[in-house]
Design an enzyme around this catalytic site. Structure first.
Site, PDB file in Angstrom:
ATOM      1  N   HIS A 393       0.812  -1.227   0.000  1.00 52.12           N
ATOM      2  CA  HIS A 393       0.000   0.000   0.000  1.00 52.12           C
ATOM      3  C   HIS A 393       0.837   1.265   0.000  1.00 52.12           C
ATOM      4  O   HIS A 393       0.281   2.354   0.137  1.00 52.12           O
ATOM      5  CB  HIS A 393      -0.915   0.044   1.228  1.00 52.12           C
ATOM      6  CG  HIS A 393      -1.949  -1.034   1.280  1.00 52.12           C
ATOM      7  ND1 HIS A 393      -3.228  -0.871   0.798  1.00 52.12           N
ATOM      8  CD2 HIS A 393      -1.888  -2.310   1.738  1.00 52.12           C
ATOM      9  CE1 HIS A 393      -3.915  -1.987   0.986  1.00 52.12           C
ATOM     10  NE2 HIS A 393      -3.120  -2.879   1.551  1.00 52.12           N
ATOM     11  N   LYS A 584      -9.049  13.178   4.726  1.00 54.89           N
ATOM     12  CA  LYS A 584      -8.052  12.090   4.683  1.00 54.89           C
ATOM     13  C   LYS A 584      -7.108  12.312   5.854  1.00 54.89           C
ATOM     14  O   LYS A 584      -7.136  13.361   6.482  1.00 54.89           O
ATOM     15  CB  LYS A 584      -7.273  12.115   3.373  1.00 54.89           C
ATOM     16  CG  LYS A 584      -6.774  13.522   2.978  1.00 54.89           C
ATOM     17  CD  LYS A 584      -6.132  13.560   1.602  1.00 54.89           C
ATOM     18  CE  LYS A 584      -7.103  13.666   0.455  1.00 54.89           C
ATOM     19  NZ  LYS A 584      -7.341  12.388  -0.201  1.00 54.89           N
ATOM     20  N   ARG A 585      -6.265  11.318   6.142  1.00 56.16           N
ATOM     21  CA  ARG A 585      -5.277  11.540   7.191  1.00 56.16           C
ATOM     22  C   ARG A 585      -4.407  12.738   6.835  1.00 56.16           C
ATOM     23  O   ARG A 585      -4.207  13.069   5.668  1.00 56.16           O
ATOM     24  CB  ARG A 585      -4.423  10.277   7.379  1.00 56.16           C
ATOM     25  CG  ARG A 585      -5.125   9.185   8.171  1.00 56.16           C
ATOM     26  CD  ARG A 585      -5.481   9.651   9.581  1.00 56.16           C
ATOM     27  NE  ARG A 585      -4.297   9.707  10.410  1.00 56.16           N
ATOM     28  CZ  ARG A 585      -3.900   8.745  11.246  1.00 56.16           C
ATOM     29  NH1 ARG A 585      -4.638   7.649  11.380  1.00 56.16           N
ATOM     30  NH2 ARG A 585      -2.805   8.873  11.958  1.00 56.16           N
ATOM     31  N   THR A 692      -8.965   6.214  -1.715  1.00 55.46           N
ATOM     32  CA  THR A 692     -10.282   5.614  -1.913  1.00 55.46           C
ATOM     33  C   THR A 692     -11.362   6.667  -1.633  1.00 55.46           C
ATOM     34  O   THR A 692     -12.474   6.566  -2.158  1.00 55.46           O
ATOM     35  CB  THR A 692     -10.491   4.399  -0.981  1.00 55.46           C
ATOM     36  OG1 THR A 692     -10.027   4.740   0.330  1.00 55.46           O
ATOM     37  CG2 THR A 692      -9.745   3.193  -1.482  1.00 55.46           C
ATOM     38  N   LYS A 696     -15.153   7.618  -3.361  1.00 53.27           N
ATOM     39  CA  LYS A 696     -16.400   7.849  -2.621  1.00 53.27           C
ATOM     40  C   LYS A 696     -16.999   9.195  -2.985  1.00 53.27           C
ATOM     41  O   LYS A 696     -18.215   9.321  -3.196  1.00 53.27           O
ATOM     42  CB  LYS A 696     -16.120   7.801  -1.101  1.00 53.27           C
ATOM     43  CG  LYS A 696     -15.697   6.422  -0.611  1.00 53.27           C
ATOM     44  CD  LYS A 696     -15.058   6.454   0.779  1.00 53.27           C
ATOM     45  CE  LYS A 696     -14.331   5.133   1.038  1.00 53.27           C
ATOM     46  NZ  LYS A 696     -13.444   5.172   2.224  1.00 53.27           N
TER      47      LYS A 696
HETATM   48  C1  26Q Z   1       3.227   1.313  10.746  1.00 56.42           C
HETATM   49  C2  26Q Z   1       4.102   1.130  11.795  1.00 56.42           C
HETATM   50  C3  26Q Z   1       3.712   1.227  13.097  1.00 56.42           C
HETATM   51  C4  26Q Z   1       2.407   1.486  13.353  1.00 56.42           C
HETATM   52  C5  26Q Z   1       1.510   1.673  12.315  1.00 56.42           C
HETATM   53  C6  26Q Z   1       1.916   1.581  11.011  1.00 56.42           C
HETATM   54  C7  26Q Z   1       0.973   1.796   9.895  1.00 56.42           C
HETATM   55  C8  26Q Z   1      -0.394   1.764  10.101  1.00 56.42           C
HETATM   56  C9  26Q Z   1      -1.271   1.998   9.075  1.00 56.42           C
HETATM   57  C10 26Q Z   1       1.409   2.055   8.619  1.00 56.42           C
HETATM   58  C11 26Q Z   1       0.519   2.292   7.583  1.00 56.42           C
HETATM   59  C12 26Q Z   1      -0.829   2.261   7.807  1.00 56.42           C
HETATM   60  C13 26Q Z   1      -1.833   2.546   6.788  1.00 56.42           C
HETATM   61  C14 26Q Z   1      -1.563   2.810   5.541  1.00 56.42           C
HETATM   62  C15 26Q Z   1      -2.620   3.172   4.596  1.00 56.42           C
HETATM   63  O1  26Q Z   1      -3.759   3.409   4.971  1.00 56.42           O
HETATM   64  N1  26Q Z   1      -2.305   3.259   3.307  1.00 56.42           N
HETATM   65  C16 26Q Z   1      -3.299   3.651   2.324  1.00 56.42           C
HETATM   66  O2  26Q Z   1      -3.914   2.470   1.834  1.00 56.42           O
HETATM   67  C17 26Q Z   1      -5.016   2.796   0.999  1.00 56.42           C
HETATM   68  C18 26Q Z   1      -5.679   1.489   0.605  1.00 56.42           C
HETATM   69  O3  26Q Z   1      -4.896   0.820  -0.314  1.00 56.42           O
HETATM   70  C19 26Q Z   1      -4.576   3.599  -0.198  1.00 56.42           C
HETATM   71  O4  26Q Z   1      -5.719   3.988  -0.916  1.00 56.42           O
HETATM   72  C20 26Q Z   1      -3.781   4.825   0.221  1.00 56.42           C
HETATM   73  O5  26Q Z   1      -3.245   5.468  -0.919  1.00 56.42           O
HETATM   74  C21 26Q Z   1      -2.677   4.415   1.175  1.00 56.42           C
HETATM   75  O6  26Q Z   1      -2.017   5.563   1.661  1.00 56.42           O
END
Ligand code: 26Q
Length: 851
Positions: A393, A584-585, A692, A696
């Site tokens: 991702h 978004k975040r 995503t 939406k």
């Molecule tokens: C990593 C290390 C320690 C703690 C948490 C994490 C962590 C947690 C969540 C790292 C990444 C995430 C989430 C990533 C994420 O949401 N990525 C998004 O995924 C979507 C679905 O595929 C995409 O549409 C987005 O582009 C992408 O940013």
């Protein structure tokens, strides 16, 4: 607080009552009644709700508050859910079906009551039943806390995927963590983000079922003993230092149509009361014991990081905990049907790894097969490497997971040995392909030979999986070209694309009843199951009557959101203004600060020329920042401070308003998205894997202003260049700029407007008495090197906004654009994503569940 509640219910009530009163609801009603009659009628539903008030909650119709009504209504629905769950499980068992096991550290489910009612076709029945009981369903729905067991896109994607899997009747199970606290609740105090704990199940969760009969135990710490078997073969025995119990909680996942009900199984950690005297007596491990993480803390809290590596021990333990519990669960089920014969395992089981978070499952399965089942390495590896598939991702280097070897040695001493063995054999393959090339070996090795040796979870996943996919065309191309080019040569065909999707049941049917009704009236009501049918709206894009109906719905949704905004923030907004939404975040690469700089530029233009021609616009933001991400928090602060200033500046506030809605989450998204005119998707090209929210918003008739990044590119292909505002440097241009040595100061000195707005941040104009409070933001874009090329894209963004403004002023043109955005979103249903996974990767078959 009380004003908030009143207004929320008004908002929902409005849309609800339109659905009830309108004649055009008949087609969807037919559909509902058709299904509802399979289950339960209004009278039976009423009785069930009252029975639960009395017998489950110990209250009655006169005493019950909305919370009690929510619990009783949910319990009445849950009766239907459990009935179908039993039938589904029995059917899957009897058919000995192959199933996909979706391993994800995050599932961002949101609220379930409304969704479950829609999926059972019981929404109208429940609405009418509660009305007769003197209760407003919309008020009841507002009582449900979000299940926010995820950070953002990746977690919500998992939720959309399990919805589609159940809807399409595929045998599937989601596996994750039963966090006690989901993503923090965000409050805004004096403009700044404050994090508060989320407690989603403080007053009980009506959907989850505890399954003590399926408790698993997993091991941690300790040491590995080398033994020799009868034939002199080496055998490894892990003597763990601690045992942790995993208690499964099942959340039923109701498919649309209510036929298949799959489960999401979430593991809660508990102390097992077991202490390994072996380890204690061996000596030297006492210190390690003291550092051991208490069992209960493992599932206590979701890490609030999105896209940034934390490298925390507890995080690795969380990952191992849920991966190992889930594997044991899968193997227990497999053995029940097939005994100790492993030969059919890969026919029955496919495991999808949602990013590398559960990648430790790969060495864990090897451990089970080699150490426990005593298979030889090659047989075990053959099973293992045909079981896992991995979804990537992100391309951001800081988000690629790595764990210190020393940490893994301590927590998972046997797994690190297995990882070394996997790597050793893999290095031999690399040597065969590129003899003598040590640079390639260093690059592809699972072990990074840095100062502190690290385990690269991405490399482990590519090596251990039979398929690897990116989440949008451009992202998958970059995964092949930039992230894993040598893996692509070594394993041709392993790397592939599956473009993300969203469930149209939640993200249109349930959240936007007015638009759903209008669409169904025009093209029939089978679009939730076959979203490409929306293309049938295209022929009405120029039809004035339809344009008016479509825009009237948009207007009503904007009126409803305006009420919500007033209730949540006290800000009044002009509902005839353009509703421009970025949700978004908060991350630099997503460039909320580019949006903000443009707002500042508009502000200046209006101050310099009060007649500056622009349609009034409300800029609406929703975003959480990772608690430790200082610049992201400064951007939130800056948005709020600029908002305070502009919103109260009578010279401009009839033209610009800024709203930051606190605590952005699934249920808030469901209120914002139907009201959007404009969707901001403005990440630096090459950085957003897919996005995503872009899908939406477009599905609900918002027009995108965006870069050629992630799924924006595919959205542009679908809607056509006339129906989207594309701006900014492309991936190739970004790379070129960086290769040349990008100098943000060049833009600062060359563009007066850029200089003026950045210098404004240095003053105390927006933060009276606190000069410099926003300087770090300016700094990041100048001395900080502007890593996400905000300044390089500013002018093009500003121009695209001028075009957008012009388009909006032409009411017919805009209506046409909005309609075509909805009409052309068929590709982005998560049903299509699931179909792609099934055909390319999972090779599953549907299993019809009859009554
Ligand atoms: C990593 C290390 C320690 C703690 C948490 C994490 C962590 C947690 C969540 C790292 C990444 C995430 C989430 C990533 C994420 O949401 N990525 C998004 O995924 C979507 C679905 O595929 C995409 O549409 C987005 O582009 C992408 O940013």
């Amino acid at each position: 607080m009380s004003t908030t509640k009143t207004s929320k219910s008004t908002t929902a009530k409005n849309s609800g009552s339109k659905l009830k009163n309108s004649k055009s609801a008949s087609s969807s009603k037919q559909h509902e009644n058709g299904l509802a009659s399979l289950n339960i009628n209004k009278k039976q539903f009423k009785d069930a709700v009252v029975r639960h008030l009395h017998c489950s909650l110990g209250t009655d119709e006169n005493k019950a508050d909305n919370h009690a009504w929510w619990k009783a209504t949910s319990a009445a629905i849950q009766e239907q859910v459990l009935e179908r769950l039993r039938t589904t499980q029995k059917t899957h068992y009897l058919n000995d079906t192959r199933a996909v096991h979706y391993f994800s550290a995050e599932f961002l489910m949101g609220r379930l009551l409304s969704n479950n009612m829609h999926n059972f076709g019981l929404f109208e029945t429940a609405n009418a039943a509660l009305q007769e009981l003197g209760v407003e369903l919309s008020d009841v729905l507002e009582e449900e806390p979000d299940m926010a067991l995820g950070n953002g896109g990746l977690g919500r994607l998992a939720a959309c995927f399990i919805d589609s899997l159940a809807t399409m009747e595929y045998p599937a199970i989601g596996y994750g963590i039963h966090y006690e606290h989901g993503l923090f609740r965000q409050e805004i105090k004096n403009g700044a983000q404050i994090e508060r704990p989320d407690s989603w199940r403080d007053y009980g969760n009506p959907w989850e079922i505890c399954r003590p009969e399926s408790i698993q135990e997993i091991s941690l710490y300790g040491y590995v003993e080398t033994k020799y078997g009868k034939n002199g073969q080496i055998q490894k025995e892990w003597h763990p230092g601690a045992i942790v119990k995993g208690v499964p909680w099942d959340i039923p996942v109701v498919g649309f149509g209510g036929k298949t009900v799959n489960v999401l199984r979430l593991w809660e950690s508990q102390a097992s009361g077991y202490f390994n005297w072996d380890v204690f007596n061996a000596g030297g491990y006492v210190d390690a014991q003291r550092e051991n993480v208490e069992a209960e803390t493992i599932s206590k809290v979701l890490y609030p990081n999105d896209e940034t590596e934390a490298g925390k021990e507890l995080r690795l333990i969380q990952q191992y905990f849920f991966s190992a519990c889930s594997l044991k669960d899968i193997i227990r089920r497999y053995k029940r049907a097939h005994g100790d014969n492993w030969s059919r395992f890969t026919d029955q089981v496919v495991i999808q790894l949602n990013d590398t978070h559960p990648a430790i499952a790969i060495p864990e399965l090897m451990r089970i097969l080699v150490d426990r089942a005593q298979l030889d390495w090659d047989t075990a590896w053959n099973i293992c490497s045909n079981t896992f598939a991995y979804t990537n991702h992100t391309l951001l280097p800081e988000a690629l997971e790595k764990w210190p070897v020393r940490m893994m040695e301590k927590i998972l001493p046997r797994h690190i040995e297995i990882i070394y063995e996997i790597n050793h054999r893999f290095m031999q393959e690399v040597e065969k392909k590129w003899p003598g090339d040590n640079a390639i070996k260093a690059k592809l090795s699972i072990i990074e030979e840095s100062n502190e040796k690290m385990v690269r979870m991405g490399n482990l996943s590519v090596i251990g999986a039979f398929a690897v996919n990116g989440v949008a065309e451009i992202h998958s191309r970059l995964v092949k070209q930039d992230l894993f080019p040598e893996f692509d040569q070594l394993y041709p065909g392993k790397l592939t694309n599956v473009t993300n999707g969203i469930t149209p049941r939640r993200w249109l049917k349930a959240c936007n009843p007015l638009l759903s009704e209008l669409i169904s009236k025009k093209i029939g009501d089978d679009w939730p199951l076959e979203l490409s049918k929306l293309d049938g709206l295209s022929e009405f894009a120029d039809n004035k009557t339809f344009q008016n109906s479509f825009m009237r719905v948009k207007q009503k949704n904007k009126d409803a959101l305006a009420k919500e905004i007033k209730a949540l923030t006290g800000i009044s907004v002009d509902t005839k203004a353009i509703f421009d939404i970025q949700i978004k975040r908060l991350h630099e690469y997503k460039r909320q600060h580019l949006n903000l700089l443009h707002i500042l530029a508009l502000y200046r233009r209006l101050l310099e020329n009060p007649d500056y021609d622009m349609h009034p616009r409300v800029f609406i933001f929703g975003a959480k920042a990772a608690p430790g991400y200082a610049l992201a928090k400064t951007i939130i602060y800056a948005i709020n401070k600029v908002a305070e200033k502009i919103n109260s500046d009578n010279r401009v506030n009839h033209k610009i308003k800024i709203v930051f809605l606190p605590n952005y989450r699934v249920s808030l998204a469901e209120k914002m998205i139907p009201a959007a005119d404009v969707s901001q998707q403005i990440s630096t090209a090459g950085k957003e894997a897919s996005g995503t929210g872009n899908m939406k918003l477009a599905l609900n008739g918002a027009v995108t202003i965006g870069t050629l990044d992630g799924a924006n590119i595919e959205i542009a292909e679908e809607v056509g260049d006339d129906n989207i505002f594309i701006f900014g440097n492309t991936v190739e241009q970004v790379n070129e700029l960086k290769a040349k040595g990008y100098k943000p100061y060049d833009y600062y000195y060359a563009n007066k407007e850029i200089k003026a707005v950045l210098d404004w941040l240095d003053s105390d104009y927006f933060t009276p008495g606190q000069p410099g409070a926003l300087s770090s933001l300016k700094q990041s874009m100048l001395d900080g090197g502007d890593p996400y090329l905000v300044l390089a894209d500013f002018e093009s963004y500003s121009q695209a906004n001028i075009e957008l403004d012009k388009a909006y002023k032409d009411k017919e043109r805009w209506a046409r654009m909005a309609i075509l955005n909805t009409a052309k979103m068929g590709k982005f249903t998560s049903d299509r994503s699931i179909r792609d996974y099934v055909e390319k990767i999972w090779k599953l078959e549907k299993c019809q569940v009859n009554s």
